[in-house]
Design a protein around this motif. Structure first.
Motif: not given
Length: 149
Positions: A107-112
């Motif tokens: 939940e604390k990671l995102r692509i880019g």
């Protein structure tokens, strides 16, 4: 005090305040990681130049490893296993590197997302030394927008 050693020689510069992964650059400009002395380039065996890869990149994709990998070859402490994130980090002008991520919560990671190289503890080797490996950590985006490094 426990002695610390890299998980494998030649993967990264360490100890260092600004560690870098070590890749190999061919005459055609292509880069490989991890570094190796030779590779085929245009059908001919060529000696590669060792190069330090960029410390920062962007998260290209990721997943979470929720179960302990098979032993062997898993070199970590199976008794202390905790789920971890793994992903590909795109290093500008170089390549995408598969690596552990320091943030295990998807939940604390995102692509880019901006990422930066870290050297982190991994486990103990047969001699009892603390092994160190590379991982990527999310960059504080407020800090990143100010251009601090």
């Amino acid at each position: 005090m426990t002695r610390s050693v890299p998980l494998a020689e030649g993967l990264f510069t360490w100890p260092s305040d600004d560690p870098a992964l070590i890749g190999g650059k061919a005459s055609d400009g292509s880069i490989v990681f991890p570094y190796r002395e030779h590779r085929l380039v245009g059908g001919r065996r060529e000696k590669l130049e060792p190069v330090e890869l960029p410390r920062r990149g962007t998260l290209w994709t990721f997943t979470t490893q929720r179960f302990c990998p098979p032993i062997p070859p898993y070199a970590g402490d199976a008794e202390a296993f905790e789920p971890f994130a793994v992903g590909y980090v795109e290093l500008p002008g170089a390549l995408r590197v598969e690596a552990r991520l320091t943030e295990p919560d998807p939940e604390k990671l995102r692509i880019g997302q901006p990422m930066e190289l870290r050297i982190v503890p991994f486990g103990k080797n047969k001699e009892g030394a603390q092994t160190m490996m590379f991982a990527f950590a999310p960059v504080d985006e407020e800090e990143d927008s100010r251009g601090e490094q």
